[in-house]
Design an enzyme around this catalytic site. Structure first.
Site, PDB file in Angstrom:
ATOM      1  N   GLU A  29      95.762  52.188  26.794  1.00 48.58           N
ATOM      2  CA  GLU A  29      94.887  53.204  27.386  1.00 48.58           C
ATOM      3  C   GLU A  29      94.189  52.567  28.567  1.00 48.58           C
ATOM      4  O   GLU A  29      93.395  51.640  28.400  1.00 48.58           O
ATOM      5  CB  GLU A  29      93.816  53.646  26.377  1.00 48.58           C
ATOM      6  CG  GLU A  29      94.245  54.765  25.482  1.00 48.58           C
ATOM      7  CD  GLU A  29      93.126  55.154  24.514  1.00 48.58           C
ATOM      8  OE1 GLU A  29      93.458  55.665  23.445  1.00 48.58           O
ATOM      9  OE2 GLU A  29      91.939  54.924  24.824  1.00 48.58           O
TER      10      GLU A  29
ATOM     11  N   ASP B 166      80.419  57.977  26.947  1.00 50.26           N
ATOM     12  CA  ASP B 166      80.557  56.541  26.751  1.00 50.26           C
ATOM     13  C   ASP B 166      79.223  55.840  26.605  1.00 50.26           C
ATOM     14  O   ASP B 166      78.243  56.208  27.242  1.00 50.26           O
ATOM     15  CB  ASP B 166      81.323  55.928  27.927  1.00 50.26           C
ATOM     16  CG  ASP B 166      82.815  56.209  27.831  1.00 50.26           C
ATOM     17  OD1 ASP B 166      83.413  55.818  26.817  1.00 50.26           O
ATOM     18  OD2 ASP B 166      83.362  56.836  28.754  1.00 50.26           O
TER      19      ASP B 166
ATOM     20  N   TYR C 119      93.921  61.836  19.286  1.00 49.99           N
ATOM     21  CA  TYR C 119      92.953  60.744  19.246  1.00 49.99           C
ATOM     22  C   TYR C 119      91.766  61.252  18.441  1.00 49.99           C
ATOM     23  O   TYR C 119      91.045  62.136  18.884  1.00 49.99           O
ATOM     24  CB  TYR C 119      92.550  60.404  20.684  1.00 49.99           C
ATOM     25  CG  TYR C 119      91.629  59.206  20.860  1.00 49.99           C
ATOM     26  CD1 TYR C 119      90.557  58.957  20.005  1.00 49.99           C
ATOM     27  CD2 TYR C 119      91.824  58.327  21.919  1.00 49.99           C
ATOM     28  CE1 TYR C 119      89.724  57.871  20.189  1.00 49.99           C
ATOM     29  CE2 TYR C 119      90.979  57.238  22.123  1.00 49.99           C
ATOM     30  CZ  TYR C 119      89.941  57.018  21.253  1.00 49.99           C
ATOM     31  OH  TYR C 119      89.108  55.951  21.449  1.00 49.99           O
TER      32      TYR C 119
END
Lengths: 408, 268
Positions: free
Chosen positions: B49, B60, B175
């Site tokens: 990734e 994040d 994911y």
């Protein structure tokens, strides 16, 4: 109000939360179920007379609405042209328009059983309003504020803490409103089950832009009947300052379908709208992009990286703008202009001297544009400018800009 | 068959789980990042990734935020990231590479131009954090049409009502974000993750890899045991942040890979 909704500018957004190409729901999957729950709850509340009865009661007895529509005689005389009215939303409890929206969102949060409220704030007005309403309802309140803004808006930080809120200085990025919004979103992703994110402007993922607009539209609805009482007709031009754009959207929305009403939004031109990008004029100096949950005009570089922008006014210091404004600009229903720091500072002083009103730096931008256009307009031309906040919070910033030392 | 499908097929036949490693393109500088990225397959990484730096990575934590800032300060652009992907493809013809990031740099380049360039570079799939199924028309559908997998994120808040929306147009793998939170935060609990993985696998018919909160070989092994693979990002990026040379970073990655590849119960 027109019956013909087919050609109305007031029907947006569509079911995907879009105003034309703008708006939408650009959030991570973690938040998506919550956004959908919020939308469903908002749709129910909107149709619930009990919800609006509670809002009206609080608007009247807690906020002090309706705010006056004030004819400014000495300002009008000084500019020597159009007749200028000020919508006095700076007289609201907490000193700005922000509380109109916060009340609505907190009532929704209570309906949804959320016990923890988070908010982002730039100038601190939205943070103070959120802390205020949370104190009133006994809710936990956490406010994210850029570290740079914590410094330049110290009085509001102290107010929030007095009101029981936790103020978290945000040091990521350049430490302004954009970065505070990032950290508020990170908090929300982490505490999604018990937390309600009270967004302060007409931006973010759908349904926020529409919901915040609907709460702020009380401003424009009042102006309609107040102007009818004062002059027996609609205003000719309405003007408001724009950071994210909530006070402007609140003034504009009830007038979108009145073609005789000219609508002008005033962005923060900072040190000038040019390729140095030391401004916050997303519409005048940006291009479409995606940030903070919506597609809208953004300040960005050639690679799609978001620029920080700059304004003397912490409340306008945001690189985006509400998606409905982006749409209104592209279809040409509203005009958007930029005013520099220097022009806003001059307008700030003019209003103090002519009307005995100390405005916030945000509406000082709107006033600076009124000062540009009013002299060229006839005496029977009616201008309404939204005086969306009072200037107490800004006196230190203004003193510094004017080279005056204020000892505290 | 796509590289991603082939990789999961091969791992399945070998009875192994996938180890997925996330590295930020251009962090701390283009040359160091290049050495690390090109070395990942040799360290046992099954799927790479490649993080696309963005100024406002709202999902994040600080580790990835700072990595993006370092990369941008060192001059990394989306074009530069695509060049790195192309170089990876020339060096490793069979190892899947997906780009992970946020939509605005892609939108800014133009969706068609980006998809053309990504295909040409040999990119296999895209993970775009701020594009939920509700916005599929923006990029997911054009990406599928261009032959790229659009990899869905599923989260603990993705309940049974939402699973069909997540399953529609999903491809490659799913994911699973094991916690409600940002990258680099709390640790994932394998026992809590297992039923969600089973639920998502059943609804999508795709392999499910699990990421967020995995920092050690032991954790990678425990998570891989209940999923089709484990993703490690922030822990690797932290090594880069500490200024470790590429060879050391890759040794750390190799330890994680051994953990993920170990059978459950076996020492990592």
């Amino acid at each position: 109000m027109p019956e013909d909704r087919v050609n109305s500018y007031r029907t947006g957004p569509d079911e995907r939360g879009r105003f034309g190409q703008f708006g939408g729901r650009f959030v991570s999957e973690t938040l998506m179920p919550l956004i959908l729950d919020l939308e469903a709850e908002w749709e129910r509340a909107k149709e619930d007379p009990a919800f609006w009865a509670e809002m009206d009661d609080l608007w009247t007895h807690y906020v002090g609405r309706p705010s006056p529509l004030y004819f400014a005689p000495r300002l009008t005389e000084r500019l020597g042209g159009a007749k200028i009215y000020l919508k006095r939303d700076e007289l609201n409890h907490t000193g700005a328009h922000k509380i109109n929206n916060v009340l609505g969102q907190i009532l929704l949060a209570r309906r949804m059983g959320k016990t923890r409220i988070i908010a982002e704030t730039g100038a601190g007005q939205h943070g103070v309003a959120t802390a205020t309403v949370c104190a009133k309802f006994g809710l936990q309140c956490v406010v994210y504020m850029g570290a740079h803004d914590v410094e330049r808006q110290a009085p509001n930080v102290f107010r929030m803490r007095l009101l029981g809120a936790t103020v978290i200085p945000v040091t990521s990025g350049r430490g302004t409103l954009k970065d505070a919004m990032n950290d508020a979103l990170r908090d929300w992703v982490t505490n999604v089950r018990d937390t309600f994110y009270c967004i302060g402007t007409v931006a973010g993922p759908h349904p926020y832009p529409a919901m915040v607009r609907d709460f702020q539209s009380i401003i424009g609805r009042e102006v309609r009947w107040q102007m009818e009482q004062a002059e027996g007709r609609l205003p000719d031009t309405i003007v408001a300052a724009i950071g994210g754009g909530s006070n402007a959207m609140g003034l504009f929305h009830p007038f979108l379908d009145d073609p005789s009403v000219r609508i002008i939004g005033v962005e923060a031109g900072g040190k000038g709208v040019d390729d140095r990008m030391e401004h916050c004029a997303s519409l005048t100096g940006g291009r479409p992009g995606v940030l903070h949950g919506n597609k809208t005009y953004l300040l960005q570089d050639a690679d799609g990286q978001i620029l920080e922008g700059y304004s003397i006014s912490a409340g306008l210091d945001y690189p985006g703008i509400g998606p409905e404004h982006a749409w209104l600009r592209d279809i040409g229903r509203a005009e958007y202009v930029a005013i520099t720091d220097a022009e806003a500072l001059e307008a700030f002083q003019v209003l103090c001297a002519t009307e005995g009103i100390i405005p916030a730096l945000e509406p000082s931008h709107a006033l600076a544009h009124v000062m540009k256009i009013a002299p060229g307009l006839p005496a029977d031309h009616l201008i309404v400018m939204n005086l969306c906040g009072r200037g107490d919070k800004d006196i230190f910033t203004v003193a510094k800009a004017l080279g005056v030392e204020v000892r505290t | 068959m796509t590289r991603i499908a082939e990789t999961f097929g091969r791992l399945g036949r070998e009875g192994r789980k996938a180890f997925v490693a996330y590295v930020m393109a251009g962090d701390p500088d283009p040359e160091t990042a290049r050495e690390i990225v090109l070395g990942l397959p040799g360290a046992g990484v099954d799927i790479v990734e490649l993080g696309v730096p963005f100024t406002d990575p709202m999902a994040d934590g600080p580790t990835i935020q700072l990595a993006g800032q370092r990369a941008l300060a060192a001059g990394q652009t989306l074009r530069g990231t695509l060049d790195l992907a192309a170089e990876f493809r020339r060096a490793h013809p069979d190892v899947p590479l997906v780009l992970m990031g946020y939509y605005n740099p892609i939108f800014s380049m133009g969706v068609e131009a980006f998809l053309g360039a990504a295909r040409e570079a040999g990119v296999d799939g895209l993970i775009v954090v701020d594009l939920p199924p509700e916005e599929d028309e923006e990029l997911a559908l054009p990406a599928r049409a261009a032959g790229l997998d659009f990899i869905r994120l599923a989260t603990p808040t993705t309940d049974d009502r939402r699973l069909p929306a997540v399953a529609a147009n999903a491809s490659g793998f799913v994911y699973y974000v094991s916690i409600t939170g940002i990258t680099g935060a709390a640790a994932a609990d394998p026992e809590a993750v297992a039923p969600d993985v089973a639920r998502i696998r059943a609804a999508t018919g795709l392999p499910v890899v699990v990421g967020f909160g995995i920092r050690t070989p032991e954790a990678a092994r425990a998570i891989a045991a209940v999923a089709d693979g484990a993703v490690v990002g922030s822990a690797i990026v932290s090594e880069v942040a500490q200024g470790r040379p590429p060879a050391e970073v890759l040794r750390f990655v190799a330890d994680l890979a051994r953990g993920a590849h170990a059978e459950a119960g076996e020492a990592a």
